[in-house]
Design an enzyme around this catalytic site. Sequence first.
Site, mmCIF file in Angstrom:
data_model
loop_
_atom_site.group_PDB
_atom_site.id
_atom_site.type_symbol
_atom_site.label_atom_id
_atom_site.label_comp_id
_atom_site.label_asym_id
_atom_site.label_seq_id
_atom_site.Cartn_x
_atom_site.Cartn_y
_atom_site.Cartn_z
ATOM 1 N N THR A 186 -54.261 -90.362 -3.735
ATOM 2 C CA THR A 186 -54.812 -90.635 -2.408
ATOM 3 C C THR A 186 -54.064 -89.734 -1.430
ATOM 4 O O THR A 186 -52.942 -89.323 -1.700
ATOM 5 C CB THR A 186 -54.591 -92.099 -1.980
ATOM 6 O OG1 THR A 186 -53.181 -92.324 -1.922
ATOM 7 C CG2 THR A 186 -55.226 -93.059 -2.949
ATOM 8 N N GLU A 331 -59.451 -95.232 -4.976
ATOM 9 C CA GLU A 331 -59.080 -96.314 -5.898
ATOM 10 C C GLU A 331 -60.297 -96.916 -6.598
ATOM 11 O O GLU A 331 -60.160 -97.748 -7.482
ATOM 12 C CB GLU A 331 -58.352 -97.425 -5.120
ATOM 13 C CG GLU A 331 -56.945 -97.069 -4.680
ATOM 14 C CD GLU A 331 -56.888 -96.365 -3.325
ATOM 15 O OE1 GLU A 331 -57.929 -95.821 -2.884
ATOM 16 O OE2 GLU A 331 -55.805 -96.363 -2.711
ATOM 17 N N LYS A 439 -56.797 -103.799 19.053
ATOM 18 C CA LYS A 439 -56.589 -105.207 19.352
ATOM 19 C C LYS A 439 -56.364 -105.377 20.844
ATOM 20 O O LYS A 439 -55.309 -105.071 21.368
ATOM 21 C CB LYS A 439 -55.419 -105.745 18.541
ATOM 22 C CG LYS A 439 -55.762 -105.748 17.065
ATOM 23 C CD LYS A 439 -54.627 -106.180 16.181
ATOM 24 C CE LYS A 439 -55.060 -106.016 14.732
ATOM 25 N NZ LYS A 439 -54.224 -105.144 13.932
HETATM 26 P P1 ADP Z 1 -58.002 -91.538 1.517
HETATM 27 O O1 ADP Z 1 -57.184 -90.776 0.571
HETATM 28 O O2 ADP Z 1 -58.136 -90.970 2.882
HETATM 29 O O3 ADP Z 1 -57.771 -93.031 1.502
HETATM 30 P P2 ADP Z 1 -60.473 -92.180 0.350
HETATM 31 O O4 ADP Z 1 -61.626 -91.298 0.103
HETATM 32 O O5 ADP Z 1 -59.961 -92.972 -0.753
HETATM 33 O O6 ADP Z 1 -59.416 -91.261 0.926
HETATM 34 O O7 ADP Z 1 -60.778 -93.101 1.610
HETATM 35 C C1 ADP Z 1 -61.340 -94.358 1.477
HETATM 36 C C2 ADP Z 1 -61.575 -94.930 2.834
HETATM 37 O O8 ADP Z 1 -62.476 -94.129 3.584
HETATM 38 C C3 ADP Z 1 -62.205 -96.283 2.806
HETATM 39 O O9 ADP Z 1 -61.265 -97.287 2.569
HETATM 40 C C4 ADP Z 1 -62.831 -96.359 4.198
HETATM 41 O O10 ADP Z 1 -61.878 -96.720 5.179
HETATM 42 C C5 ADP Z 1 -63.235 -94.945 4.463
HETATM 43 N N1 ADP Z 1 -64.664 -94.785 4.159
HETATM 44 C C6 ADP Z 1 -65.237 -94.258 3.073
HETATM 45 N N2 ADP Z 1 -66.571 -94.241 3.184
HETATM 46 C C7 ADP Z 1 -66.865 -94.792 4.377
HETATM 47 C C8 ADP Z 1 -68.082 -95.083 5.092
HETATM 48 N N3 ADP Z 1 -69.271 -94.786 4.607
HETATM 49 N N4 ADP Z 1 -67.972 -95.677 6.297
HETATM 50 C C9 ADP Z 1 -66.775 -95.995 6.829
HETATM 51 N N5 ADP Z 1 -65.616 -95.738 6.220
HETATM 52 C C10 ADP Z 1 -65.648 -95.147 5.012
#
Ligand code: ADP
Length: 542
Positions: A186, A331, A439
Amino acid sequence: MLGLMQDQPLLISSLIEFAAQHHGNAEIVSRRVEGDLHRTTYREAAARARQVANALDGLDLAFSDRVATLAWNGYRHFELYFGVSGSGRVLHTLNPRLAPDQVVWIVNHAEDRVLCFDMTFLPLIKAIWQKCPTVKHWVALCDATALPADTGVEGLVSYEAWIAPHSTAYAWPQFDEKSAASLCYTSGTTGNPKGALYSHRSTVLHAYGGALPDSLGLSARDSILPVVPMFHVNAWGLPYGAAMTGAKLVFPGAALDGKSVYELIEAEGVTMAAGVPTVWLGLLNHMAPAGLRFSTLNRTVIGGSACPPAMISAFKDQYGVTVLHAWGMTEMSPLGTVCTLKLPQQALPPEQQMAVLVKQGRAVYGVEMKIVDPDGHELPWDGQASGDLYVKGPWIISGYFKGEGGNPLVDGWFPTGDVATIDADGFMQITDRSKDVIKSGGEWISSIDIENIAMAHPAVAMAACIGVRHPKWDERPLLVVVRKPGAEVTREALLAFYDGKVAKWQVPDDVAFVDAIPLGATGKMQKMKLREQFKDHRLPTA
Ligand code: ADP
């Protein structure tokens, strides 16, 4: 009593062999970093993946040893996907957009033994190779003739020279389908990056799930363009799904600007493309002024961050392209939900359909979800109650590589770090990442909602909403905006644009105009950096 079905492990090697046998002539087209367009087929790719497997067997590697790639989307990277995992090693896709020190940290943490890289990354490799003691073999993804005489990297070989002497015949080993197949870290916006270690079983099941009609609906009639990088959660599983269904594959290489992507879509009859919103912003900004049209594209998968409703409408109304809004995470391999309408919804008027299509969508079979309150109690699926989103399923991690961060699960569920609602039809909508929620006086403001409205303003190219300290309300929203080139809009006009669209107390307190919003290694807005940049910003209401 057990069933009497054959016990055949779900292995990644079976995908490429299936593609070679049943879709041998289906094309794989790549824009190479060399600049030209390269054409091959599944038959040829399978033969070369077997050569890769033989070449790896010739090195002194153990089962599950890591073979890293630092590469754009292209046919050689595709061959490595199958040659590395299929022969029992773990394909570790490195993200070249990370800072060199982070790449070094990840290579050492993963204990990579081989590292294959595109020539565009030679300067990076030169800078880091001596800091990566576990890597014993360096492979440049090019012809022998493209390799400079003195690269400065000890023992560097070209990919073509490395695989050429090896046979195109190979008996793929059969082993436990739960064996590790690939590894992706990640991006680690907080703390060190952590590795998600996928198995053969999880990868094949994820490919099945992703190919379903209400997921990405892949088929042998598709020409698929994964703009999402193969180093970002395996290009959302598309290379595996394409091999499973025999779809034509089109790889963009390093040319991800709007013009190059558009030309490739048109030249290769692309029917389906996939990428993060920022990529499509570039594409639409290239097409609109020139009045360009798509001839073959019928759908595009957009995910990785929230897809602004204005983008979904633009694709649909101006170009006749359906946006499949999808949500997932590293994940989760990454697919969690995809937004497609159900039968009764198809009869709804366009505005009501749009209200559904902007959501992140329904769970793919294989992903269970629930939303919970801060005490862990499950919340109703009424489209109103919002809570922490938890998931579980066979392609979701049970822990991180090497046990980093301890056990991430809560009663067997993985907490996503996202805040969401789920409606009675099972459509999930992300309201925020828990760390991005604003918040204000005990109430939560969804930064995504505020951004989506700004993105619908004709003068706005990109918008981020962050919480800024406020003496009375704790935090109040600040809207950070990049204007479209040549477009004018004032702070007052932007704030007035919120009238009637959100409750008064949710309207941002201020607007800051910037030249650019920092993007992370996977193309997402880096709100942490913005919060840092604006931490002393004085709101007019403070
Ligand atoms: P990183 O390494 O930045 O965590 P990921 O690709 O694993 O990369 O990121 C996952 C996160 O991206 C999700 O938990 C969510 O917050 C955000 N995310 C992914 N797709 C969407 C979506 N369609 N709309 C809103 N948020 C999204």
